[in-house]
Write an enzyme that holds these catalytic residues in place. Sequence first.
Site, PDB file in Angstrom:
ATOM      1  N   HIS A   1       0.794  -1.219   0.003  1.00 20.21           N
ATOM      2  CA  HIS A   1       0.046  -0.117   0.107  1.00 20.21           C
ATOM      3  C   HIS A   1       0.864   1.288   0.034  1.00 20.21           C
ATOM      4  O   HIS A   1       1.563   1.493   1.022  1.00 20.21           O
ATOM      5  CB  HIS A   1      -0.917  -0.113   1.090  1.00 20.21           C
ATOM      6  CG  HIS A   1      -1.927  -1.113   1.277  1.00 20.21           C
ATOM      7  ND1 HIS A   1      -2.630  -1.655   2.217  1.00 20.21           N
ATOM      8  CD2 HIS A   1      -2.707  -1.334   0.142  1.00 20.21           C
ATOM      9  CE1 HIS A   1      -3.607  -2.545   1.895  1.00 20.21           C
ATOM     10  NE2 HIS A   1      -3.472  -2.486   0.631  1.00 20.21           N
TER      11      HIS A   1
ATOM     12  N   GLU B   1       1.833   3.924   2.693  1.00 20.52           N
ATOM     13  CA  GLU B   1       2.272   3.510   3.982  1.00 20.52           C
ATOM     14  C   GLU B   1       3.761   3.303   4.275  1.00 20.52           C
ATOM     15  O   GLU B   1       4.395   2.795   3.984  1.00 20.52           O
ATOM     16  CB  GLU B   1       1.759   2.302   4.595  1.00 20.52           C
ATOM     17  CG  GLU B   1       0.116   2.078   4.421  1.00 20.52           C
ATOM     18  CD  GLU B   1      -0.278   0.839   4.511  1.00 20.52           C
ATOM     19  OE1 GLU B   1       0.428  -0.249   4.519  1.00 20.52           O
ATOM     20  OE2 GLU B   1      -1.594   0.689   4.286  1.00 20.52           O
TER      21      GLU B   1
ATOM     22  N   ARG C   1      -3.063   4.795  -2.330  1.00 21.06           N
ATOM     23  CA  ARG C   1      -2.922   3.584  -1.772  1.00 21.06           C
ATOM     24  C   ARG C   1      -2.903   2.375  -2.683  1.00 21.06           C
ATOM     25  O   ARG C   1      -2.097   1.496  -2.481  1.00 21.06           O
ATOM     26  CB  ARG C   1      -4.190   3.170  -0.728  1.00 21.06           C
ATOM     27  CG  ARG C   1      -4.608   1.761  -0.182  1.00 21.06           C
ATOM     28  CD  ARG C   1      -5.831   1.823   0.231  1.00 21.06           C
ATOM     29  NE  ARG C   1      -6.238   0.374   0.692  1.00 21.06           N
ATOM     30  CZ  ARG C   1      -6.452  -0.140   1.688  1.00 21.06           C
ATOM     31  NH1 ARG C   1      -5.692   0.195   2.573  1.00 21.06           N
ATOM     32  NH2 ARG C   1      -6.683  -1.611   1.604  1.00 21.06           N
TER      33      ARG C   1
ATOM     34  N   ARG D   1      -6.039  -7.209  -2.068  1.00 20.97           N
ATOM     35  CA  ARG D   1      -7.549  -7.893  -2.041  1.00 20.97           C
ATOM     36  C   ARG D   1      -7.510  -8.573  -3.260  1.00 20.97           C
ATOM     37  O   ARG D   1      -8.449  -9.073  -3.835  1.00 20.97           O
ATOM     38  CB  ARG D   1      -8.791  -6.812  -2.114  1.00 20.97           C
ATOM     39  CG  ARG D   1      -8.875  -6.006  -0.723  1.00 20.97           C
ATOM     40  CD  ARG D   1      -9.264  -6.919   0.411  1.00 20.97           C
ATOM     41  NE  ARG D   1      -9.527  -6.129   1.649  1.00 20.97           N
ATOM     42  CZ  ARG D   1      -8.706  -5.388   2.404  1.00 20.97           C
ATOM     43  NH1 ARG D   1      -7.325  -5.523   2.049  1.00 20.97           N
ATOM     44  NH2 ARG D   1      -8.947  -4.739   3.502  1.00 20.97           N
TER      45      ARG D   1
ATOM     46  N   HIS E   1       2.694  -3.829   6.557  1.00 16.50           N
ATOM     47  CA  HIS E   1       1.772  -2.589   6.405  1.00 16.50           C
ATOM     48  C   HIS E   1       1.679  -1.720   7.482  1.00 16.50           C
ATOM     49  O   HIS E   1       2.720  -1.919   8.535  1.00 16.50           O
ATOM     50  CB  HIS E   1       0.254  -3.184   6.309  1.00 16.50           C
ATOM     51  CG  HIS E   1       0.150  -3.973   5.147  1.00 16.50           C
ATOM     52  ND1 HIS E   1      -0.926  -3.509   4.060  1.00 16.50           N
ATOM     53  CD2 HIS E   1       0.565  -5.304   4.614  1.00 16.50           C
ATOM     54  CE1 HIS E   1      -1.046  -4.572   3.298  1.00 16.50           C
ATOM     55  NE2 HIS E   1       0.026  -5.708   3.618  1.00 16.50           N
TER      56      HIS E   1
ATOM     57  N   TYR F   1     -10.735  -7.081  10.867  1.00 17.09           N
ATOM     58  CA  TYR F   1     -12.009  -7.209  10.180  1.00 17.09           C
ATOM     59  C   TYR F   1     -11.915  -8.404   9.039  1.00 17.09           C
ATOM     60  O   TYR F   1     -10.825  -8.730   8.688  1.00 17.09           O
ATOM     61  CB  TYR F   1     -12.375  -6.016   9.538  1.00 17.09           C
ATOM     62  CG  TYR F   1     -11.253  -4.975   8.852  1.00 17.09           C
ATOM     63  CD1 TYR F   1     -10.629  -5.584   7.521  1.00 17.09           C
ATOM     64  CD2 TYR F   1     -10.832  -4.022   9.319  1.00 17.09           C
ATOM     65  CE1 TYR F   1      -9.567  -5.095   7.124  1.00 17.09           C
ATOM     66  CE2 TYR F   1      -9.862  -3.378   8.795  1.00 17.09           C
ATOM     67  CZ  TYR F   1      -9.348  -3.666   7.468  1.00 17.09           C
ATOM     68  OH  TYR F   1      -8.466  -3.075   6.800  1.00 17.09           O
TER      69      TYR F   1
ATOM     70  N   GLU G   1       1.196  -4.591  11.075  1.00 14.24           N
ATOM     71  CA  GLU G   1       0.686  -3.303  11.046  1.00 14.24           C
ATOM     72  C   GLU G   1       1.495  -2.409  11.879  1.00 14.24           C
ATOM     73  O   GLU G   1       1.513  -2.626  12.853  1.00 14.24           O
ATOM     74  CB  GLU G   1      -0.871  -3.021  11.359  1.00 14.24           C
ATOM     75  CG  GLU G   1      -2.025  -3.790  10.469  1.00 14.24           C
ATOM     76  CD  GLU G   1      -2.085  -2.773   9.207  1.00 14.24           C
ATOM     77  OE1 GLU G   1      -1.678  -1.687   9.229  1.00 14.24           O
ATOM     78  OE2 GLU G   1      -2.779  -3.339   8.395  1.00 14.24           O
TER      79      GLU G   1
END
Lengths: 310, 93
Positions: free
Chosen positions: A70, A73, A128, A146, A197, A249, A271
């Site tokens: 991404h 980041e 992103r 994704r 990430h 999530y 993260e």
Amino acid sequence: IKRSSSTFDFASYHTLDEIYDWMDVLVEDHPNLVSKIQIGQSYEKRPLYVLKFSTGGWNRPAIWLDTGIHSREWITQATGVWTANKIAEEYGQDRSVTAILDSMDIFLEIVTNPDGFAFTHSSNRLWRKTRSINAGSRCVGVDPNRNWDAGFGEAGASGNSCSETYHGPYPNSEPEVKSIVDFVKSHGNIKAFVSIHSYSQLLLYPYGYTETPVPDQQELHEVSAKAVAALSSLYGTKYKYGSIITTIYRASGGTIDWTYNQGIKYSFTFELRDTGRYGFLLPAKQIVPTAEETWLALKVIMEHTRDNMY
Amino acid sequence: EQLFVGDQVLRVTARSEEQIALLGVLGKREELQVDFWRHPVSPSHPADLRVPFPSLQAVKNFLDSHNFSYSIMIEDVQELLDEEKESMRRSRR
């Protein structure tokens, strides 16, 4: 004056060209340990480079690390640069790193989404996704986290090309993803895969697309606990850990769900920190502390992989 | 070059599943162009929303009218971007 990888300013953010130039210098400085491989090219035809750390052997068991999938980041690409230098410097000095590299290879892709990264420097700091054009849509780009063939297109990703979590038209539609897929499959001996990430201060393991726990859940949970404890020991940064779906999530088509399903047991995603509440604009003075604490956790994962070969 | 003058990042804490669903509704209102930096997940997990300056009033009204508790995490995104750019320029020199 000879270029040197160690005079690079690790406490500053850098452009794609600066990072790619620095990678060449790192290879020059450590010719017997580090080499640069091109695994493909991005949608906009930028090279996709992977640093290979190897002390020899053929197709040794390997550890994969990637940062910057991404693009906004930025702390992750900066951490990738610092980490590459650390691996190179620690070989022959640090007993643990030396032992890892004496039996395994490490692959590190610092700028996994170079088109997006270049775009964050030229046009939109907060971009992103990839930069691929979506047929019939005014909106550009696919979320490369994704776009993997693991629960692709299910709940936890968007079918709207304007969304930040757009999954793309089909699995591996993004060359940035397909190049890694091809590399992982052709290598065939990758034992750990860590995708980095930011920012939520988490260490996660599969799955994200289903609530079904992975068969190795207990072991991955224990490794996560140990890694997070090591990370927190340096500056007290608080991390949570667990499976993606239970900790943050539902997310379908994610990187490490695919790698786990490929048989790479030690699949994790980080993260990184935002202790300063700056989000994707983490001040540059936090780059080195972030990389230092992350390194401690990475070492735990790498050591565990080395000691629990499967 | 896209500028983010006056854009703010709001840290919103949902108190219930209903409030999480309401944040989802906010995210689907395309005209507001809210960029979720951290998604609403559970009542204990704060969400961070970058809100473009033209949408600030509407988003804050929405949050107030549904009794959300929130704070301003970043007052002006562009100010931070300018600082970041200056820091890179100094480093390069």
